[in-house]
Motif scaffolding. Structure first.
Motif, PDB file in Angstrom:
ATOM      1  N   ILE A 157      -1.445  25.132  82.734  1.00 51.99           N
ATOM      2  CA  ILE A 157      -0.487  24.429  83.816  1.00 51.99           C
ATOM      3  C   ILE A 157      -0.466  22.775  83.430  1.00 51.99           C
ATOM      4  CG2 ILE A 157      -0.871  26.201  85.796  1.00 51.99           C
ATOM      5  CD1 ILE A 157      -2.830  23.688  86.659  1.00 51.99           C
ATOM      6  N   ASP A 158      -0.711  22.414  82.069  1.00 54.60           N
ATOM      7  CA  ASP A 158      -0.478  21.287  81.575  1.00 54.60           C
ATOM      8  C   ASP A 158      -1.166  20.149  82.504  1.00 54.60           C
ATOM      9  OD1 ASP A 158       1.296  22.241  80.253  1.00 54.60           O
ATOM     10  OD2 ASP A 158       3.048  22.091  81.296  1.00 54.60           O
ATOM     11  N   CYS A 159      -2.548  20.374  82.771  1.00 48.12           N
ATOM     12  CA  CYS A 159      -3.242  19.544  83.889  1.00 48.12           C
ATOM     13  C   CYS A 159      -4.016  18.269  82.996  1.00 48.12           C
ATOM     14  CB  CYS A 159      -4.404  20.132  84.517  1.00 48.12           C
ATOM     15  SG  CYS A 159      -5.568  21.004  83.583  1.00 48.12           S
ATOM     16  N   THR A 160      -4.049  18.657  81.682  1.00 46.80           N
ATOM     17  CA  THR A 160      -4.645  17.544  80.951  1.00 46.80           C
ATOM     18  C   THR A 160      -5.863  17.298  80.699  1.00 46.80           C
ATOM     19  OG1 THR A 160      -4.462  15.334  81.994  1.00 46.80           O
ATOM     20  CG2 THR A 160      -2.439  16.129  80.834  1.00 46.80           C
ATOM     21  N   LEU A 161      -6.797  18.210  81.815  1.00 44.79           N
ATOM     22  CA  LEU A 161      -8.261  17.887  81.844  1.00 44.79           C
ATOM     23  C   LEU A 161      -9.105  18.372  80.542  1.00 44.79           C
ATOM     24  CD1 LEU A 161      -8.766  19.252  85.278  1.00 44.79           C
ATOM     25  CD2 LEU A 161      -8.690  16.920  84.825  1.00 44.79           C
ATOM     26  N   CYS A 162      -8.629  19.229  79.787  1.00 41.52           N
ATOM     27  CA  CYS A 162      -9.295  19.690  78.663  1.00 41.52           C
ATOM     28  C   CYS A 162      -9.385  18.935  77.507  1.00 41.52           C
ATOM     29  CB  CYS A 162      -8.830  21.214  78.433  1.00 41.52           C
ATOM     30  SG  CYS A 162      -7.022  21.161  77.784  1.00 41.52           S
ATOM     31  N   VAL A 163      -8.197  17.831  77.488  1.00 39.27           N
ATOM     32  CA  VAL A 163      -8.084  17.198  76.205  1.00 39.27           C
ATOM     33  C   VAL A 163      -9.526  16.240  76.049  1.00 39.27           C
ATOM     34  CG1 VAL A 163      -6.669  15.290  75.301  1.00 39.27           C
ATOM     35  CG2 VAL A 163      -5.644  17.283  76.404  1.00 39.27           C
ATOM     36  N   ALA A 164      -9.727  15.392  77.064  1.00 37.91           N
ATOM     37  CA  ALA A 164     -10.824  14.602  77.124  1.00 37.91           C
ATOM     38  C   ALA A 164     -12.028  15.155  76.956  1.00 37.91           C
ATOM     39  CB  ALA A 164     -10.754  13.704  78.357  1.00 37.91           C
ATOM     40  N   GLU A 165     -12.138  16.377  77.247  1.00 44.81           N
ATOM     41  CA  GLU A 165     -13.415  17.057  77.256  1.00 44.81           C
ATOM     42  C   GLU A 165     -13.785  17.734  75.733  1.00 44.81           C
ATOM     43  OE1 GLU A 165     -15.872  17.164  79.622  1.00 44.81           O
ATOM     44  OE2 GLU A 165     -14.520  15.990  80.829  1.00 44.81           O
ATOM     45  N   CYS A 166     -12.776  17.597  75.057  1.00 44.95           N
ATOM     46  CA  CYS A 166     -13.246  18.242  73.553  1.00 44.95           C
ATOM     47  C   CYS A 166     -13.707  17.280  72.711  1.00 44.95           C
ATOM     48  CB  CYS A 166     -11.849  18.726  73.015  1.00 44.95           C
ATOM     49  SG  CYS A 166     -12.188  19.236  71.275  1.00 44.95           S
ATOM     50  N   PRO A 167     -14.951  17.361  72.347  1.00 42.74           N
ATOM     51  CA  PRO A 167     -15.610  16.399  71.398  1.00 42.74           C
ATOM     52  C   PRO A 167     -15.166  16.494  69.913  1.00 42.74           C
ATOM     53  CG  PRO A 167     -17.055  18.402  71.890  1.00 42.74           C
ATOM     54  CD  PRO A 167     -15.698  18.469  72.564  1.00 42.74           C
ATOM     55  N   VAL A 168     -14.364  17.358  69.668  1.00 43.49           N
ATOM     56  CA  VAL A 168     -13.869  17.350  68.108  1.00 43.49           C
ATOM     57  C   VAL A 168     -12.276  17.097  68.313  1.00 43.49           C
ATOM     58  CG1 VAL A 168     -15.557  18.505  66.953  1.00 43.49           C
ATOM     59  CG2 VAL A 168     -13.606  19.712  68.121  1.00 43.49           C
ATOM     60  N   GLU A 169     -11.900  16.471  69.480  1.00 40.07           N
ATOM     61  CA  GLU A 169     -10.285  16.189  69.394  1.00 40.07           C
ATOM     62  C   GLU A 169      -9.473  17.076  69.030  1.00 40.07           C
ATOM     63  OE1 GLU A 169     -10.081  12.212  68.099  1.00 40.07           O
ATOM     64  OE2 GLU A 169     -11.450  11.486  69.518  1.00 40.07           O
TER      65      GLU A 169
END
Length: 107
Positions: free
Chosen positions: A41-53
């Motif tokens: 749903i394009d919420c973007t929450l996962c982006v900041a959580e990924c330690p390897v970008e």
């Protein structure tokens, strides 16, 4: 527009992103995660959580990683949902900075 998991995730499979996803759109393979583009749903929450970008908005995927858009769509139909955080792969830290890992992807 969905989000896309790219090459940096291969052989790392940190699952911090899974914990914050409100719609459970992540799918798990042996050494990689993908996002189901039909569920995201394009919420973007996962982006900041990924330690390897490794996670990008579809429109922002680097040119060298564009094949991962189709790969996420394909593998999300084959792999099972992952809805809870798990430990990363045992040697994830060693693989985190390695590039050109597509040959390491296990289906």
């Amino acid at each position: 527009m969905a989000y896309v998991v790219t090459e940096n995730c291969i052989k790392c499979k940190y699952t911090d992103c899974v914990d914050v996803c409100p719609v459970d759109c992540f799918r798990e393979g042996p050494n990689f995660l993908v996002i189901d583009p039909d569920e995201c749903i394009d919420c973007t929450l996962c982006v900041a959580e990924c330690p390897v970008e490794a996670i990008y908005a579809e429109d922002d995927v680097p040119d060298s990683q564009l094949d991962f858009i189709a790969l996420n769509a394909e593998l999300s139909k084959e792999w099972q949902p992952i809805i809870e955080k798990k430990d990363a792969l045992p040697d994830a830290d060693e693989w985190a900075s390695v590039t050109d890992k597509l040959d390491e992807l296990q289906r």
